[in-house]
Motif scaffolding. Structure first.
Motif, PDB file in Angstrom:
ATOM      1  N   GLY A 228       0.806  -1.211   0.000  1.00 17.42           N
ATOM      2  CA  GLY A 228       0.000   0.000   0.000  1.00 17.42           C
ATOM      3  C   GLY A 228       0.836   1.255   0.000  1.00 17.42           C
ATOM      4  O   GLY A 228       0.490   2.240  -0.663  1.00 17.42           O
ATOM      5  N   ALA A 229       1.936   1.255   0.748  1.00 18.33           N
ATOM      6  CA  ALA A 229       2.809   2.429   0.791  1.00 18.33           C
ATOM      7  C   ALA A 229       3.645   2.544  -0.474  1.00 18.33           C
ATOM      8  O   ALA A 229       3.953   3.651  -0.927  1.00 18.33           O
ATOM      9  CB  ALA A 229       3.700   2.375   2.024  1.00 18.33           C
TER      10      ALA A 229
ATOM     11  N   ALA B 253       1.965   4.301  -3.353  1.00 18.02           N
ATOM     12  CA  ALA B 253       1.866   5.740  -3.144  1.00 18.02           C
ATOM     13  C   ALA B 253       3.169   6.449  -3.491  1.00 18.02           C
ATOM     14  O   ALA B 253       3.161   7.584  -3.955  1.00 18.02           O
ATOM     15  CB  ALA B 253       1.478   6.027  -1.689  1.00 18.02           C
ATOM     16  N   ALA B 254       4.308   5.780  -3.275  1.00 21.14           N
ATOM     17  CA  ALA B 254       5.610   6.395  -3.508  1.00 21.14           C
ATOM     18  C   ALA B 254       6.107   6.233  -4.941  1.00 21.14           C
ATOM     19  O   ALA B 254       6.817   7.098  -5.466  1.00 21.14           O
ATOM     20  CB  ALA B 254       6.633   5.793  -2.543  1.00 21.14           C
ATOM     21  N   THR B 255       5.742   5.141  -5.588  1.00 16.54           N
ATOM     22  CA  THR B 255       6.327   4.808  -6.890  1.00 16.54           C
ATOM     23  C   THR B 255       6.013   5.801  -8.003  1.00 16.54           C
ATOM     24  O   THR B 255       6.919   6.183  -8.764  1.00 16.54           O
ATOM     25  CB  THR B 255       5.905   3.386  -7.302  1.00 16.54           C
ATOM     26  OG1 THR B 255       6.466   2.450  -6.370  1.00 16.54           O
ATOM     27  CG2 THR B 255       6.375   3.045  -8.703  1.00 16.54           C
TER      28      THR B 255
ATOM     29  N   TYR C 150      -5.831  -7.720  -7.104  1.00 14.54           N
ATOM     30  CA  TYR C 150      -5.128  -7.091  -5.979  1.00 14.54           C
ATOM     31  C   TYR C 150      -6.125  -6.621  -4.918  1.00 14.54           C
ATOM     32  O   TYR C 150      -5.940  -6.866  -3.714  1.00 14.54           O
ATOM     33  CB  TYR C 150      -4.286  -5.920  -6.482  1.00 14.54           C
ATOM     34  CG  TYR C 150      -3.530  -5.215  -5.377  1.00 14.54           C
ATOM     35  CD1 TYR C 150      -2.236  -5.589  -5.037  1.00 14.54           C
ATOM     36  CD2 TYR C 150      -4.118  -4.171  -4.644  1.00 14.54           C
ATOM     37  CE1 TYR C 150      -1.545  -4.959  -4.021  1.00 14.54           C
ATOM     38  CE2 TYR C 150      -3.438  -3.526  -3.623  1.00 14.54           C
ATOM     39  CZ  TYR C 150      -2.156  -3.930  -3.307  1.00 14.54           C
ATOM     40  OH  TYR C 150      -1.488  -3.312  -2.285  1.00 14.54           O
ATOM     41  N   ALA C 151      -7.177  -5.935  -5.328  1.00 14.19           N
ATOM     42  CA  ALA C 151      -8.165  -5.419  -4.381  1.00 14.19           C
ATOM     43  C   ALA C 151      -8.842  -6.546  -3.618  1.00 14.19           C
ATOM     44  O   ALA C 151      -9.116  -6.418  -2.416  1.00 14.19           O
ATOM     45  CB  ALA C 151      -9.199  -4.570  -5.122  1.00 14.19           C
ATOM     46  N   ASP C 152      -9.084  -7.647  -4.296  1.00 13.98           N
ATOM     47  CA  ASP C 152      -9.755  -8.788  -3.653  1.00 13.98           C
ATOM     48  C   ASP C 152      -8.885  -9.409  -2.565  1.00 13.98           C
ATOM     49  O   ASP C 152      -9.373  -9.764  -1.500  1.00 13.98           O
ATOM     50  CB  ASP C 152     -10.113  -9.827  -4.722  1.00 13.98           C
ATOM     51  CG  ASP C 152     -10.873 -11.011  -4.144  1.00 13.98           C
ATOM     52  OD1 ASP C 152     -11.690 -10.804  -3.227  1.00 13.98           O
ATOM     53  OD2 ASP C 152     -10.646 -12.144  -4.602  1.00 13.98           O
ATOM     54  N   TRP C 153      -7.587  -9.535  -2.827  1.00 17.27           N
ATOM     55  CA  TRP C 153      -6.703 -10.237  -1.897  1.00 17.27           C
ATOM     56  C   TRP C 153      -6.057  -9.327  -0.873  1.00 17.27           C
ATOM     57  O   TRP C 153      -5.638  -9.787   0.199  1.00 17.27           O
ATOM     58  CB  TRP C 153      -5.628 -11.004  -2.678  1.00 17.27           C
ATOM     59  CG  TRP C 153      -6.182 -12.219  -3.347  1.00 17.27           C
ATOM     60  CD1 TRP C 153      -6.794 -12.282  -4.561  1.00 17.27           C
ATOM     61  CD2 TRP C 153      -6.200 -13.555  -2.839  1.00 17.27           C
ATOM     62  NE1 TRP C 153      -7.197 -13.570  -4.846  1.00 17.27           N
ATOM     63  CE2 TRP C 153      -6.833 -14.372  -3.802  1.00 17.27           C
ATOM     64  CE3 TRP C 153      -5.725 -14.158  -1.662  1.00 17.27           C
ATOM     65  CZ2 TRP C 153      -7.013 -15.744  -3.633  1.00 17.27           C
ATOM     66  CZ3 TRP C 153      -5.904 -15.519  -1.484  1.00 17.27           C
ATOM     67  CH2 TRP C 153      -6.544 -16.298  -2.462  1.00 17.27           C
TER      68      TRP C 153
ATOM     69  N   HIS D 273      -7.874  -3.501  -0.442  1.00 18.30           N
ATOM     70  CA  HIS D 273      -7.957  -2.080  -0.773  1.00 18.30           C
ATOM     71  C   HIS D 273      -7.656  -1.898  -2.256  1.00 18.30           C
ATOM     72  O   HIS D 273      -7.017  -2.752  -2.882  1.00 18.30           O
ATOM     73  CB  HIS D 273      -7.019  -1.223   0.088  1.00 18.30           C
ATOM     74  CG  HIS D 273      -5.582  -1.622   0.050  1.00 18.30           C
ATOM     75  ND1 HIS D 273      -4.714  -1.209  -0.927  1.00 18.30           N
ATOM     76  CD2 HIS D 273      -4.849  -2.418   0.887  1.00 18.30           C
ATOM     77  CE1 HIS D 273      -3.513  -1.706  -0.692  1.00 18.30           C
ATOM     78  NE2 HIS D 273      -3.568  -2.451   0.380  1.00 18.30           N
ATOM     79  N   GLU D 274      -8.106  -0.796  -2.800  1.00 16.72           N
ATOM     80  CA  GLU D 274      -7.976  -0.564  -4.225  1.00 16.72           C
ATOM     81  C   GLU D 274      -6.521  -0.262  -4.595  1.00 16.72           C
ATOM     82  O   GLU D 274      -5.770   0.325  -3.823  1.00 16.72           O
ATOM     83  CB  GLU D 274      -8.857   0.613  -4.651  1.00 16.72           C
ATOM     84  CG  GLU D 274     -10.353   0.368  -4.468  1.00 16.72           C
ATOM     85  CD  GLU D 274     -10.843  -0.810  -5.296  1.00 16.72           C
ATOM     86  OE1 GLU D 274     -10.464  -0.899  -6.486  1.00 16.72           O
ATOM     87  OE2 GLU D 274     -11.598  -1.641  -4.745  1.00 16.72           O
TER      88      GLU D 274
END
Length: 341
Positions: A79-80, A83-85, A110-113, A116-117
């Motif tokens: 998740g972090a 945001a940075a990439t 990805y969201a399912d596992w 979060h989106e």
């Protein structure tokens, strides 16, 4: 000489990564970031680095990273990294991401596992899966590498030859894997608290572990590239073992025809003959054999008509920091083994 940054320098993987990079003849660690308010020195975070690197952490800022380094290793939580990439890529920084944020091709999966989106679908399109034994040709020109996980590297390397050569049925594959406690990261958790995990063996993530779709995706790609269209389905059960590091997986698969250990061992040796960090061994491998190294050790057996593959590696090195350096070597034109042997 390539200047590099470590984004998220406080964890176990970052420590192993820095230890590898400070002895790399073509890399220079110019910057490290930490989300801790006090911006600690690296040798305070990791006393084993005392006398080896003189660097204090800074808060993450994409402009400062881009001014200091052309390659950034992201050792951030899931998740972090996403945001940075984008900010780093927009500034021309090549990224090797050690989280799971760019490993799955489909943002819906990805969201399912991960619950979060995914906020960087363009990054998903760009990312190359960073397992050199399978994607060696695609890695050198890549700007964004999705470094594989430790369980996934073990399972995929163990099964790839069988799937590529269409030797096994692609459903009903059982992956029984055990990992040391460092695989859970450095942040304190009840399950990894010493009185909870010491002298105890426990399964977790049964039926819903996040590495399952990653294993199936990569093995499915291998199967399709060899002419088989059916998907790969695995039953993956991880276990926590009271040791610091290491992964051992015992994998069970149904052969499509008669199988002999001799022929299977020849298949594995041929498949990995150009892969310096996969050792196909006649003995039954143990985690101490590959500890503190970038090797994956594996062997094959036939038991009552089933194929068994036993594989082990160091989850912090071949399962994280070591393969990240393999990817860095391929991206920057160094021999793949640089700083890893």
């Amino acid at each position: 000489m390539t200047d590099v940054a470590i984004v998220g320098a406080s964890g176990y993987t970052a420590r192993e990564l820095i230890q590898l990079l400070v002895r790399h003849p073509g890399a220079r660690v110019r910057m490290a970031t930490s989300r801790q308010d006090e911006a600690p020195r690296l040798d305070t975070l990791h006393p084993s680095l005392t006398g080896r690197i003189d660097l204090a952490c800074e808060p993450f800022d994409p402009d400062r990273v881009a001014s200091a380094a052309s390659v950034a290793f992201l050792a951030l939580p899931h998740g972090a990294s996403m945001a940075a990439t984008p900010g780093l890529r927009a500034r021309g920084v090549r990224v090797i991401d050690l989280s799971a944020d760019y490993r799955l091709n489909d943002p819906r999966v990805y969201a399912d596992w991960y619950d979060h989106e995914h906020t960087d679908p363009a990054g998903l399109e760009e990312a190359v899966y960073g397992l050199p034994e399978l994607y060696r040709e695609a890695i050198p020109p890549a700007g964004l590498i999705a470094n594989p996980g430790c369980y996934t590297s073990t399972a995929i390397l163990a099964l790839a030859p069988l799937v590529a050569r269409d030797v096994i049925e692609r459903s009903g594959i059982i992956i029984d894997a055990k990992s040391g406690v460092s695989g859970a990261g450095r942040s304190p958790k009840l399950t990894t608290h010493y009185p909870e995990c010491n002298e105890s063996l426990s399964a977790y993530g049964v039926g819903r572990h996040r590495h399952t779709p990653e294993i199936e995706q990569v093995l499915g790609d291998i199967g399709r590239s060899s002419g088989g269209g059916e998907p790969v389905e695995v039953i993956f059960t991880p276990h926590l073992v009271p040791m610091d590091r290491g992964i051992l997986a015992t994998i069970y698969a149904e052969p499509k025809g008669p199988a002999s250990e001799h022929d299977l061992m020849d298949l594995y040796r041929s498949y990995y003959e150009d892969s310096p960090f996969v050792r196909v061994v006649g003995r039954l491998p143990a985690t101490k054999d590959s500890a503190f190294s970038n090797f994956c050790d594996l062997t094959v057996r036939v038991v009552r008509g089933r194929i068994l593959v036993i594989a082990c590696l160091d989850n912090l090195i071949k399962g994280a920091a070591g393969v990240a350096v393999q990817n860095f070597n391929l991206m920057t034109g160094h021999p793949e083994t640089t700083a890893l042997l």
